[in-house]
Design an enzyme around this catalytic site. Structure first.
Site, PDB file in Angstrom:
ATOM      1  N   LYS A   1     -51.761 100.028  22.265  1.00 45.68           N
ATOM      2  CA  LYS A   1     -51.970 100.481  23.648  1.00 45.68           C
ATOM      3  C   LYS A   1     -52.114 101.998  23.691  1.00 45.68           C
ATOM      4  CE  LYS A   1     -49.462  96.510  25.527  1.00 45.68           C
ATOM      5  NZ  LYS A   1     -48.207  95.950  26.070  1.00 45.68           N
TER       6      LYS A   1
ATOM      7  N   ASP B   1     -48.395  97.471  34.601  1.00 47.32           N
ATOM      8  CA  ASP B   1     -48.233  96.125  34.039  1.00 47.32           C
ATOM      9  C   ASP B   1     -48.340  95.055  35.150  1.00 47.32           C
ATOM     10  OD1 ASP B   1     -47.907  95.482  31.339  1.00 47.32           O
ATOM     11  OD2 ASP B   1     -45.856  96.276  31.269  1.00 47.32           O
TER      12      ASP B   1
ATOM     13  N   GLN C   1     -42.175  98.010  27.319  1.00 49.68           N
ATOM     14  CA  GLN C   1     -42.550  96.856  26.515  1.00 49.68           C
ATOM     15  C   GLN C   1     -41.427  95.811  26.541  1.00 49.68           C
ATOM     16  OE1 GLN C   1     -45.550  96.426  25.202  1.00 49.68           O
ATOM     17  NE2 GLN C   1     -45.101  94.504  24.185  1.00 49.68           N
TER      18      GLN C   1
END
Ligand code: GUN
Length: 287
Positions: free
Chosen positions: A54, A121, A98
């Protein structure tokens, strides 16, 4: 006739180039350079790989990526304090924590602590609520990537019967909302199947589009797919011999499906691409 390959890597390259152009234009107009903060707690090797990919993608499209790595022993209070600092930092437009997190940390509390305006997200309940109400601010990355993969490969969605196998908050549930929404990329008839569904094959055989998002190798076999149907494989399973496979019996299903996503190179690259898309939009002053 073997299925058409829905090439996520190629589409990701195209869409990341679009985002890079958008970033360059934003900065040329005197706007901010979009910044993504990534937060990784603990030592999970797969999570380290995902976050590294990412961050690299961010830098490729001209965004800033700031990484925070915390030990597995980090307390919830310490993590929340970091997120609060990132929420208040004007150079940070998107925050990605994460998952999974170590057991001493309440995942829900962490998701809710991220500013909804930086929730790239799209996990925060406010973001989910806006999506459900039909006024999305950020779309969740994997479902959005799947939708783009279908739309840009001209797989008809409107009026199609989509059977999604898997009811997770990250993929199954939001994808159902997005594909049933009125308008472009939507208007599908959606069925969600899961581990408690009776006769999974009877459901998937009715589908024009099957989406497999469970995390179990060879869950979807050729007898479960109607000839000509499109098959989207969200699975990422590491076999004991080290091979990475999806949830679909690819070799057999590709012989009868009309279109299919490979693993790797299908949905995975699209997830990262839509994260970049969200981070870019989080930085656009017009929002
Ligand atoms: N862990 C597995 N998938 C994801 C994702 O899309 N976002 C985050 N933050 N963590 C994940």
């Amino acid at each position: 006739m073997p299925a058409r390959i829905l090439d996520g890597k190629a589409l990701a390259d195209t869409m990341q180039a679009e985002t890079a152009a958008g970033v360059a234009e934003l900065v040329a107009r005197g706007g901010p350079k979009p910044g993504l903060a990534t937060v990784l707690v603990g030592e999970d090797p797969a999570s380290h790989v995902y976050v590294r990919n990412k961050r690299r993608a961010c830098e490729r499209v001209g965004m800033t990526s700031v990484h925070h790595e915390l030990p597995a022993t980090t307390s919830q209070a310490e993590l929340l304090a970091l997120i609060n600092r990132l929420n208040a930092d004007p150079s940070v437009h998107g925050i990605l924590v994460q998952l999974p997190l170590p057991p001493q940390i309440d995942e829900r509390a962490v998701i809710q602590s991220v500013s909804p305006l930086k929730d790239v997200d799209a996990f925060h309940p406010e973001t989910v609520g806006l999506l459900a109400a039909g006024h999305p601010r950020f779309r969740p990355c994997t479902p959005h990537g799947i939708q783009q993969l279908l739309v840009r490969n001209n797989v008809p969605i409107a009026g199609a019967h989509v059977v999604i196998v898997g009811r997770s908050n990250i993929v199954g549930k939001p994808l159902a909302l997005m594909l049933m929404q009125k308008g472009p990329g939507g208007d599908a008839t959606v069925t969600i199947a899961h581990s408690r569904s009776r006769d999974l094959g009877a459901l998937t055989r009715q589908a024009d589009i099957v989406v497999a998002a469970v995390g179990r190798p060879i869950l979807i076999t050729a007898d479960m797919v109607r000839p000509g149907a499109a098959v989207v494989d969200v699975g990422m399973n590491r076999l004991p011999d080290g091979r990475l496979v999806g949830d679909v019996d690819y070799a057999a299903v590709a012989q009868i499906a009309g279109a299919i996503t490979p693993v790797p190179g299908g949905v995975g690259p699209m997830t990262i691409t839509m994260l970049l898309h969200n981070t870019f939009h989080a930085a656009c002053p017009a929002r």
